[in-house]
Design a protein around this motif. Structure first.
Motif, PDB file in Angstrom:
ATOM      1  N   ALA B 781       7.949   6.228 -17.199  1.00  0.00           N
ATOM      2  CA  ALA B 781       8.481   5.136 -18.010  1.00  0.00           C
ATOM      3  C   ALA B 781      10.002   5.132 -17.979  1.00  0.00           C
ATOM      4  O   ALA B 781      10.650   4.099 -17.776  1.00  0.00           O
ATOM      5  CB  ALA B 781       7.981   5.277 -19.450  1.00  0.00           C
ATOM      6  N   VAL B 782      10.597   6.315 -18.123  1.00  0.00           N
ATOM      7  CA  VAL B 782      12.052   6.423 -18.092  1.00  0.00           C
ATOM      8  C   VAL B 782      12.583   6.012 -16.726  1.00  0.00           C
ATOM      9  O   VAL B 782      13.539   5.255 -16.599  1.00  0.00           O
ATOM     10  CB  VAL B 782      12.479   7.883 -18.395  1.00  0.00           C
ATOM     11  N   TRP B 783      11.912   6.524 -15.708  1.00  0.00           N
ATOM     12  CA  TRP B 783      12.293   6.208 -14.324  1.00  0.00           C
ATOM     13  C   TRP B 783      12.314   4.696 -14.103  1.00  0.00           C
ATOM     14  O   TRP B 783      13.275   4.155 -13.598  1.00  0.00           O
ATOM     15  CB  TRP B 783      11.277   6.892 -13.394  1.00  0.00           C
ATOM     16  N   ASP B 784      11.231   4.025 -14.518  1.00  0.00           N
ATOM     17  CA  ASP B 784      11.139   2.578 -14.312  1.00  0.00           C
ATOM     18  C   ASP B 784      12.247   1.846 -15.045  1.00  0.00           C
ATOM     19  O   ASP B 784      12.823   0.887 -14.543  1.00  0.00           O
ATOM     20  CB  ASP B 784       9.780   2.060 -14.798  1.00  0.00           C
ATOM     21  N   ARG B 785      12.558   2.333 -16.252  1.00  0.00           N
ATOM     22  CA  ARG B 785      13.600   1.678 -17.034  1.00  0.00           C
ATOM     23  C   ARG B 785      14.939   1.825 -16.323  1.00  0.00           C
ATOM     24  O   ARG B 785      15.711   0.876 -16.211  1.00  0.00           O
ATOM     25  CB  ARG B 785      13.656   2.308 -18.432  1.00  0.00           C
ATOM     26  N   ILE B 786      15.190   3.012 -15.808  1.00  0.00           N
ATOM     27  CA  ILE B 786      16.465   3.248 -15.119  1.00  0.00           C
ATOM     28  C   ILE B 786      16.581   2.325 -13.911  1.00  0.00           C
ATOM     29  O   ILE B 786      17.591   1.648 -13.715  1.00  0.00           O
ATOM     30  CB  ILE B 786      16.573   4.732 -14.670  1.00  0.00           C
ATOM     31  N   VAL B 787      15.516   2.270 -13.129  1.00  0.00           N
ATOM     32  CA  VAL B 787      15.545   1.446 -11.914  1.00  0.00           C
ATOM     33  C   VAL B 787      15.778  -0.012 -12.278  1.00  0.00           C
ATOM     34  O   VAL B 787      16.607  -0.693 -11.678  1.00  0.00           O
ATOM     35  CB  VAL B 787      14.229   1.627 -11.116  1.00  0.00           C
ATOM     36  N   ALA B 788      15.061  -0.472 -13.328  1.00  0.00           N
ATOM     37  CA  ALA B 788      15.192  -1.868 -13.741  1.00  0.00           C
ATOM     38  C   ALA B 788      16.616  -2.176 -14.184  1.00  0.00           C
ATOM     39  O   ALA B 788      17.203  -3.199 -13.829  1.00  0.00           O
ATOM     40  CB  ALA B 788      14.204  -2.168 -14.865  1.00  0.00           C
ATOM     41  N   GLN B 789      17.166  -1.264 -14.949  1.00  0.00           N
ATOM     42  CA  GLN B 789      18.530  -1.469 -15.466  1.00  0.00           C
ATOM     43  C   GLN B 789      19.557  -1.447 -14.340  1.00  0.00           C
ATOM     44  O   GLN B 789      20.499  -2.235 -14.332  1.00  0.00           O
ATOM     45  CB  GLN B 789      18.870  -0.389 -16.502  1.00  0.00           C
ATOM     46  N   LEU B 790      19.367  -0.533 -13.390  1.00  0.00           N
ATOM     47  CA  LEU B 790      20.298  -0.460 -12.268  1.00  0.00           C
ATOM     48  C   LEU B 790      20.286  -1.773 -11.500  1.00  0.00           C
ATOM     49  O   LEU B 790      21.325  -2.279 -11.087  1.00  0.00           O
ATOM     50  CB  LEU B 790      19.924   0.695 -11.321  1.00  0.00           C
ATOM     51  N   GLN B 791      19.076  -2.308 -11.364  1.00  0.00           N
ATOM     52  CA  GLN B 791      18.945  -3.555 -10.624  1.00  0.00           C
ATOM     53  C   GLN B 791      19.581  -4.704 -11.387  1.00  0.00           C
ATOM     54  O   GLN B 791      20.360  -5.468 -10.847  1.00  0.00           O
ATOM     55  CB  GLN B 791      17.457  -3.839 -10.398  1.00  0.00           C
ATOM     56  N   GLU B 792      19.289  -4.743 -12.670  1.00  0.00           N
ATOM     57  CA  GLU B 792      19.757  -5.856 -13.475  1.00  0.00           C
ATOM     58  C   GLU B 792      21.279  -5.830 -13.640  1.00  0.00           C
ATOM     59  O   GLU B 792      21.943  -6.844 -13.490  1.00  0.00           O
ATOM     60  CB  GLU B 792      19.079  -5.783 -14.849  1.00  0.00           C
ATOM     61  N   ARG B 793      21.785  -4.670 -13.918  1.00  0.00           N
ATOM     62  CA  ARG B 793      23.210  -4.614 -14.271  1.00  0.00           C
ATOM     63  C   ARG B 793      24.122  -4.413 -13.074  1.00  0.00           C
ATOM     64  O   ARG B 793      25.271  -4.830 -13.095  1.00  0.00           O
ATOM     65  CB  ARG B 793      23.436  -3.491 -15.281  1.00  0.00           C
ATOM     66  N   LEU B 794      23.617  -3.739 -12.037  1.00  0.00           N
ATOM     67  CA  LEU B 794      24.515  -3.414 -10.933  1.00  0.00           C
ATOM     68  C   LEU B 794      24.061  -3.993  -9.599  1.00  0.00           C
ATOM     69  O   LEU B 794      24.706  -3.779  -8.580  1.00  0.00           O
ATOM     70  CB  LEU B 794      24.650  -1.888 -10.790  1.00  0.00           C
ATOM     71  N   GLY B 795      22.920  -4.692  -9.620  1.00  0.00           N
ATOM     72  CA  GLY B 795      22.430  -5.235  -8.363  1.00  0.00           C
ATOM     73  C   GLY B 795      21.941  -4.170  -7.414  1.00  0.00           C
ATOM     74  O   GLY B 795      21.980  -4.332  -6.189  1.00  0.00           O
ATOM     75  N   ALA B 796      21.526  -3.050  -7.967  1.00  0.00           N
ATOM     76  CA  ALA B 796      21.090  -1.941  -7.121  1.00  0.00           C
ATOM     77  C   ALA B 796      19.624  -2.101  -6.749  1.00  0.00           C
ATOM     78  O   ALA B 796      18.836  -2.653  -7.521  1.00  0.00           O
ATOM     79  CB  ALA B 796      21.289  -0.630  -7.855  1.00  0.00           C
ATOM     80  N   ALA B 797      19.263  -1.662  -5.574  1.00  0.00           N
ATOM     81  CA  ALA B 797      17.869  -1.694  -5.150  1.00  0.00           C
ATOM     82  C   ALA B 797      17.467  -0.326  -4.651  1.00  0.00           C
ATOM     83  O   ALA B 797      18.240   0.341  -3.966  1.00  0.00           O
ATOM     84  CB  ALA B 797      17.688  -2.729  -4.041  1.00  0.00           C
ATOM     85  N   LEU B 798      16.230   0.044  -4.997  1.00  0.00           N
ATOM     86  CA  LEU B 798      15.728   1.322  -4.473  1.00  0.00           C
ATOM     87  C   LEU B 798      15.623   1.220  -2.971  1.00  0.00           C
ATOM     88  O   LEU B 798      15.278   0.169  -2.437  1.00  0.00           O
ATOM     89  CB  LEU B 798      14.340   1.619  -5.054  1.00  0.00           C
ATOM     90  N   ARG B 799      15.913   2.274  -2.261  1.00  0.00           N
ATOM     91  CA  ARG B 799      15.820   2.233  -0.801  1.00  0.00           C
ATOM     92  C   ARG B 799      14.429   2.609  -0.358  1.00  0.00           C
ATOM     93  O   ARG B 799      13.850   3.553  -0.911  1.00  0.00           O
ATOM     94  CB  ARG B 799      16.779   3.250  -0.199  1.00  0.00           C
TER      95      ARG B 799
END
Lengths: 338, 799
Positions: B781-799
């Motif tokens: 759950a924490v992992w998913d939240r981090i990934v979502a936030q990174l994407q939303e706020r910084l435009g980051a995508a998992l590789r």
């Protein structure tokens, strides 16, 4: 049955002796002593032997098992030793190849000497005190009983910042700053930078001094000698001779200079000591009453002693360095020697 | 000051070898800097009389002389000098003689004629500078006399360091007096037999006027008439030479001779050059000037004391005479001066004119008014004998301010308290009396003494205690370790913290430098720092332009040191300095002084090793050290981009501890490197330790380590290339909740495998719980939240 046991024993010992590697030896162990090993099976099959023979057979089989196990163990050790030896001969470290060293830093010689001297005095109960490098003429001279037009000022070629403000020519002004801020007893050592308009083979315009001051009821010249001799013997070694001879400083009375026996020739006379056998190390004396008056101390109530030494000179002497300028050139080939 | 042993013996009797004497004087406070033996190497030089002088047959400039040295048969000597005549007596080195420097004399042929010895000049005997001709001896000396004994050349000269408090030691008599006091021997001052001429009274010829008695407490003069100015006798020349004084003529030599003997400076004026033959002691008028004996025209002002005649200055009082009244070959009549001048005024004048002389050094230490008169009469008597002059009757002696003798009381108990010894009262008072002090009053516990006129330094009891200690002997006082009462508070608590920091930085592999704490605007500005007017503490009298001010930063010194070491082939450097920098401060007497720490890195990152490739130091090496130092202080560091001329843009940062700026670091800008002649990438950092040390520190509080193992998970993300990695890490932390314990960035990738405007960051996330061993389910759950936030706020995508 007995014969079979004997055959097994001989075979086993022979095979053990011929096992050239740990692995082969292990196979031999399994063959005889493993769960399905020959000896194991015989021992397990003892129940089918006639009861009258069982005991003797059992005994014999166990003895053989012991013997084989001992031989195995011994052979194992031998093989391991041999293998380690072989490994070593294949993988011996070249002790002459350099190791992977971290970068080593060096403390400047002046810092080392200051710390050593301060530690010797703090062992006697002196505290460290400091003061500003840029000083008023009042603290540097006047409060040290060296008023304007005093001939002793000629001995201090002073850098001026502006009227009344100088680069301190000695660490002595800190005496006054300490006494103004604290009532007696006072026991301090003061390391610090000092400055004089002088730049030649034996002078640097910036150099280091350590000042000392002890003020209390009944402080006397004998204690001055004792403290400084303790310093010399701790810093230079027990065998060093010390002498005190009269000198003049405006801020002490009586005043003295302290010499130590030459660190090179031991007093026989050499170039370093100009064939005198002695090296001048520091100036000292009993605090001049006039200095106490400036500090607002009662000259009838307390007495004190003070001393000041050149750190540079002491460092040069101790480490046989031929020029003060090495200290401030900061050549790494020099700095890394200490 | 150079003191001759033979000369000393004239005044006091002692039985000490030169070495013992040197030691004895040193232990009295007259430090002997060197001992020089004179005349020892001179052998077989005798008085010879020239019987005949013939021209040399083969050389124009040589003569063949027959010289009688008392051996019956005269010696034939070839000589190059021209100042002798038949009948002269001269020092003659006979066959087998040795001259100073081990120079051996023997028979030899000179231009075909045998020479059986050598006649000597004073230079050849090592007693003077006059190499122009032979030393002509007085007529009355006996032929054959050994020259060493005749001229007392067998002497020992002691170079004595005279301390500024003891003007009285600046003369042979003063040293003899000290010796007599310490040895308990009588001081023998010879009576002066001065025969005066009654043909005129001094007062009828000349007069002395003193304007201000404060500035000139005594002025005495004598009138010498019909002097024969010429050479001094050889013995006097030899003594002057031993004392390091050049012989000039008999009149000047006698004043110098008496100066050395008595320590009292004299001056001789050519009387006939004085307007109205008057002497006036006064301050100079502004605008007056004088050409002094050294040939320099000097402007005078109200703060200079002068001797004037009726019209103009004729001498700078107590410092140097004037050229226009100098005694020369044609001088007939002389005004001989012996005076006492105000020490402070002399010192002041000497400094403002930049003129330090034998006389000024003595007067500024304080002259003895009694000795002034003794010296005058001694000199006058010598003049009469050796300059063939008449001394007119009467002394022109103005003594407007006889100093009232000081009285000082010594308490015997106090002496012993200060010294930590037991010196019996009778010994204490004996010591003081031996030094020439008179007892005014004596009780069982104390004595009051009258201070002699030559002891300007004795003002209070402590001064007498020192006299007792000196004569008792410092060595006689048994040393004792002081018992020191300890104070509660620490006077300089920061010192220990600085010392530990130094230790830490050394441990990081840095080598400490100590550079001179000076600076100059040019170097400072070359390092990209402020060095304009008012931004540095400047010196009024710097040694050089290079040291014209005090440094405001440690960087110039470190850069200089770096350049020095690069020039000497040391390419890998990790240097630091801890020390003060100085800034001007308005409305305060003293400038401000701060402790700084400066670091410098260049060359390879690590000492080279055969097993690996070298890597050069870069920005992140320095950043790591900066972080380590802040962590040493227990501080979290943050960094802010900074643009300073010191640093290469984009490779520099301001260092923040909390909200406080504590320094900066970065790569040195090419312009600055060039200015310091550095051809390498150099990284520097500088901290203000005063700010750093002032940040309050609390002791670290213990946090229990979780008993369960961590659960590790790596994350690789693509982010815009320009995005600071710190932004990503912040978002991770903000969303990590309680379980996230650490985030480590372990890779940064840009290159072919990803779009050009992206970079890949690889993070290692550490989850850990105090309750149990974590699994992927617990952290998903924490992992998913981090990934979502990174994407939303910084435009980051998992590789």
């Amino acid at each position: 049955m007995k014969e079979r046991l004997e055959t097994i024993r001989q075979q086993a010992l022979e095979e053990i002796a011929h096992s050239a590697e740990s692995e082969a030896l292990e196979q031999t162990r399994v063959k005889y002593l493993g769960r399905k090993g020959e000896l194991t099976q015989i021992l397990r099959g003892l129940s089918q032997v006639a009861p009258e023979e069982r005991k003797a057979m059992g005994q014999a089989a166990n003895e053989i098992k012991e013997a084989v196990a001992t031989a195995l163990e011994k052979r194992k050790k031998d093989l391991e030793a041999k293998e380690l030896e072989e490994h070593a001969s294949r993988n011996r470290a070249d002790l002459t190849l350099p190791g992977r060293r971290p970068r080593l830093g060096h403390k400047h010689l002046i810092s080392q000497v200051i710390e050593e001297i301060v530690d010797i005095f703090s062992g006697m109960g002196f505290q460290t005190a400091t003061g500003p490098d840029i000083e008023t003429e009042y603290y540097n001279f006047e409060s040290m009983n060296t008023p304007e037009d005093h001939p002793a000022r000629d001995l201090h070629d002073t850098f001026f910042v502006k009227d009344g403000v100088v680069l301190r020519t000695h660490t002595s002004p800190v005496q006054m700053r300490v006494m103004e801020s604290a009532a007696p007893p006072v026991a301090v050592v003061v390391p610090g930078r000092t400055f004089r308009v002088d730049n030649d083979a034996s002078h640097s315009p910036m150099f280091f001094q350590i000042e000392g001051l002890l003020v209390d009821k009944g402080v006397n010249f004998a204690e001055l000698k004792g403290a400084l001799m303790h310093f010399v013997h701790s810093f230079f070694g027990k065998g060093i001779a010390v002498r005190f001879r009269p000198h003049y400083f405006p801020f002490t009375e009586p005043s003295a200079e302290m010499d130590i026996s030459c660190t090179v020739c031991g007093g026989q006379g050499c170039r370093l000591c100009k064939h005198q056998g002695w090296l001048e190390i520091l100036g000292c004396g009993m605090v001049h009453p006039q200095v106490f008056r400036y500090a607002g101390y009662d000259v009838e109530d307390v007495t004190g002693f003070a001393f000041g030494m050149g750190v540079d000179r002491i460092a040069l002497l101790k480490h046989s360095i031929d020029s003060i300028h090495h200290l401030y050139e900061n050549d790494l080939r020099f700095l890394e020697q200490f | 000051m150079r003191v001759s042993l033979n000369w000393l013996r004239e005044f006091v009797d002692f039985d000490l070898s030169p070495e013992q004497l040197a030691d004895h004087l040193t232990m009295l406070g007259l430090e002997i800097e060197s001992v020089e033996r004179l005349g020892q190497d001179i052998k077989n030089v005798r008085v010879g009389q020239i019987r005949s002088i013939e021209p040399h047959p083969n050389a124009d400039k040589l003569t063949v002389c027959q010289t009688d040295v008392g051996d019956g048969q005269p010696l034939q000597i070839i000589c190059g000098a021209a100042n002798m005549k038949v009948g002269d007596k001269v020092p003659t080195a006979v066959d087998g003689a040795v001259l100073p420097g081990g120079f051996k004399i023997g028979r030899r042929k000179m231009r075909g004629v045998e020479s059986q010895g050598m006649m000597c000049s004073e230079t050849e005997l090592g007693i003077g500078e006059d190499a122009g001709g032979l030393l002509i001896l007085p007529e009355d000396v006996s032929i054959g006399t050994d020259i060493v004994s005749l001229l007392e050349l067998d002497d020992v000269v002691f170079e004595i360091e005279v301390t500024p408090n003891r003007g009285d030691w600046a003369g042979v008599i003063g040293v003899a007096r000290e010796l007599s006091a310490s040895l308990g021997e009588e001081l023998e001052l010879p009576d002066i037999h001065l025969i005066t001429s009654e043909r005129q009274q001094a007062a009828d010829v000349s007069s002395v006027t003193i304007d201000d008695g404060e500035l000139c407490p005594r002025y005495a003069g004598r009138i010498l008439v019909e002097a024969e100015v010429g050479e001094s006798p050889a013995w006097m020349k030899a003594r002057l030479h031993a004392a390091g004084v050049r012989a000039i003529n008999n009149v000047v030599d006698i004043t110098n001779y008496v100066l050395i003997e008595t320590g009292h400076p004299l001056h001789a004026f050519d009387l006939d050059t004085l307007a109205e033959k008057r002497i006036i002691v006064r301050r100079a008028e502004d605008g007056e000037s004088i050409r002094t004996l050294d040939g320099v025209q000097r402007k005078l002002d109200r703060d200079v004391l002068i001797i004037a005649d009726a019209k103009q200055p004729i001498a700078v009082a107590g410092i140097m005479g004037g050229e226009n009244t100098e005694v020369g070959e044609n001088t007939r009549n002389i005004f001989l001066e012996s005076a006492v001048f105000n020490p402070r005024f002399i010192r002041h004048g000497s400094r403002s004119l930049g003129l330090i002389t034998e006389a000024s050094q003595r007067f500024q230490r304080g002259a003895d008014p009694a000795m002034a008169r003794y010296a005058l009469d001694t000199a006058a008597a010598l003049m009469r004998e050796y300059a063939d002059t008449d001394v007119l009757e009467g002394v022109l002696d103005e003594y407007p301010h006889p100093e009232r003798p000081r009285q000082v009381t010594l308490r015997y108990l106090r002496t012993n308290e200060v010294l930590g010894d037991e010196v019996p009262p009778h010994r204490q008072s004996k010591f003081i009396q031996n030094l020439g002090f008179e007892t005014v009053e004596e009780t069982s516990t104390a004595s009051t003494f009258r201070v002699p006129t030559w002891r300007h330094d004795v003002k209070e009891e402590a001064d007498l205690i020192e006299e007792v200690a000196r004569l008792h002997g410092y060595g006689a006082i048994e040393p004792e370790i002081p018992k020191i009462a300890r104070r509660g508070e620490d006077l300089a608590p920061e010192e220990m913290r600085l010392r530990r920091l130094r230790e830490f930085v050394v441990g990081l592999g840095y080598t400490e430098c100590i550079t001179l704490a000076f600076g100059n605007p040019e170097d400072t500005q070359a390092a990209g720092l402020n060095g304009g007017a008012g931004e540095m503490v400047t010196l009024m009298n710097p040694l050089s332009e290079k040291h014209s001010a005090m440094r405001t930063s440690l960087l110039p010194g470190l850069l200089r040191t770096c350049a020095h070491n690069l020039n000497h082939g040391v390419d890998d450097q990790a240097l630091f300095e801890m020390g003060p920098v100085y800034f001007p401060r308005d409305n305060q007497t003293l400038p401000s002084q701060h402790s700084h720490l400066g670091l410098l890195l260049t060359g390879r990152r690590r000492p080279p090793h055969w097993s690996e490739d070298d890597a050069d130091t870069d920005f992140y090496d320095m950043k790591g050290y900066v972080e380590a130092i802040l962590e040493y202080f227990g501080l979290q560091s943050t960094f802010r981009e900074t643009r300073q001329p010191t640093f290469l843009s984009g490779q520099a940062a301001e260092i923040l501890a909390g909200d406080k700026s504590v320094g900066s670091f970065g790569q040195v800008a090419p312009g600055a490197s060039r200015a310091y002649e550095i051809d390498a990438d150099v990284f520097v950092a500088e901290f203000d330790l005063d700010v750093l040390l002032a940040i309050p520190q609390s002791p670290p509080q213990y946090r229990p380590s979780p008993p369960y193992p961590p659960y590790l998970r790596d994350m690789a993300i693509l982010v815009p290339r320009g995005l600071p990695a710190g932004d990503v890490i912040s978002v991770v932390w903000e969303n990590g909740g309680e379980l996230l314990k650490d985030v480590q960035l372990f890779d940064v990738y840009t290159g072919d495998r990803i779009p050009a405007d992206k970079k890949s960051l690889a993070l290692n996330l550490v989850f850990q719980s105090h309750e149990k061993t974590l699994s992927s389910n617990d952290t998903q759950a924490v992992w998913d939240r981090i990934v979502a936030q990174l994407q939303e706020r910084l435009g980051a995508a998992l590789r």
